[in-house]
Design an enzyme around this catalytic site. Structure first.
Site, PDB file in Angstrom:
ATOM      1  N   TYR A  61      87.605  86.835   5.213  1.00  0.00           N
ATOM      2  CA  TYR A  61      85.543  85.753   4.833  1.00  0.00           C
ATOM      3  C   TYR A  61      85.226  84.969   5.131  1.00  0.00           C
ATOM      4  CZ  TYR A  61      81.760  88.033   2.551  1.00  0.00           C
ATOM      5  OH  TYR A  61      80.606  88.003   2.577  1.00  0.00           O
ATOM      6  N   SER A  94      76.625  83.786   4.073  1.00  0.00           N
ATOM      7  CA  SER A  94      77.266  83.961   1.999  1.00  0.00           C
ATOM      8  C   SER A  94      78.003  82.578   1.617  1.00  0.00           C
ATOM      9  CB  SER A  94      78.535  84.673   2.168  1.00  0.00           C
ATOM     10  OG  SER A  94      78.991  84.681   1.423  1.00  0.00           O
TER      11      SER A  94
END
Length: 257
Positions: A152, A139
């Protein structure tokens, strides 16, 4: 390329499903994976449409032995495993003082640990056939941080570090490992976040997209899933043997700032 096999975790929805469709369109055999109750039907429909062999698993990626079994099932079903796409991921947003330990542990387990277990399990097969392509869907949060996403961001940064190590270890065996780092992609998961953010910030959904989600991107558009699929297909090619250990930011210019 004909009859090459790809295992894509989290491939019955969102980014993973888009990847699976594009790989099937190119003639790859696919091991689908996901938690959707109709996952088997999703896999079968795509297999029939593109006339490729498919299989499906509901393996629990929270458990290392289940991840190992998923890879073994892929090899048993297709005879080979050429491309592994570690795509499955979950998210939870919270200030760190309120972040539940169980949520942190699950995010690390699925977003990072499962990628390690799957890569480890696939390694022997890839070495023996002198070909392997490991593609980690990280990401932009593997490159940059945002508030309230401690687990995350930690997991996605970890995946990029792991990507570099596997690239070095795989180089003598024609095994490459790369990471794709998308910005915001309009998946069902993100569409749910838009609605939640609109309520939390007392904004319209349009305002959430412009002022919250795409604020850090220079190009004020969601990243198309086909862009991610095109990059994955490039990295999967036999001719991509010298592309390894790299993180590709598909983020509308977010990480350029």
């Amino acid at each position: 390329m004909m009859n090459k096999t790809v295992l894509i975790t989290g491939s019955t929805s969102g980014i993973g499903l888009a990847l699976a469709k594009q790989f099937a369109k190119e003639g790859y055999q696919i091991m689908f994976h996901g938690l959707e109750s109709n996952g088997n039907e999703i896999a079968k429909a795509i297999g029939e449409k593109y006339e490729v062999k498919v299989a499906f698993s509901k393996a629990n990626l929270l458990k290392s032995d289940a991840v190992e079994d998923l890879v073994a099932e892929t090899i048993n079903s297709f005879g080979k495993l050429h491309i592994l796409v570690n795509n499955a991921g979950i998210q939870y947003v919270s200030p760190i003082e309120d972040f539940p330990n169980s949520k942190y542990e699950d995010i690390i387990a699925i977003n990072m640990n499962a990628a390690f277990y799957a890569s480890k399990a696939a390694w022997k097969q890839m070495k023996s056939q002198k070909f392997g392509r490991i593609i980690n869907i990280s990401s932009v949060h593997g490159l940059r941080a945002s508030e309230f996403k401690s687990a995350y961001v930690a997991a996605k940064h970890g995946v990029i570090g792991m990507t570099k190590v596997l690239a070095l270890e795989g180089a003598p065996f024609n095994i490459t490992c790369n990471a794709i780092c998308p910005g915001y992609v309009k998946t069902p998961l993100v569409e749910g976040q838009i609605k939640d953010q609109a309520k939390a910030h007392h904004m319209t959904e349009v305002e959430v997209i412009e002022k919250v989600m795409l604020k850090k991107q220079a190009v004020k558009q969601f990243v198309p899933v086909d862009t991610i699929a095109d990059m994955a297909l490039l990295l999967a090619k036999e001719t991509s043997s010298t592309i390894t250990g790299t993180s590709f930011a598909l983020d509308g210019g977010w990480s350029a700032q």
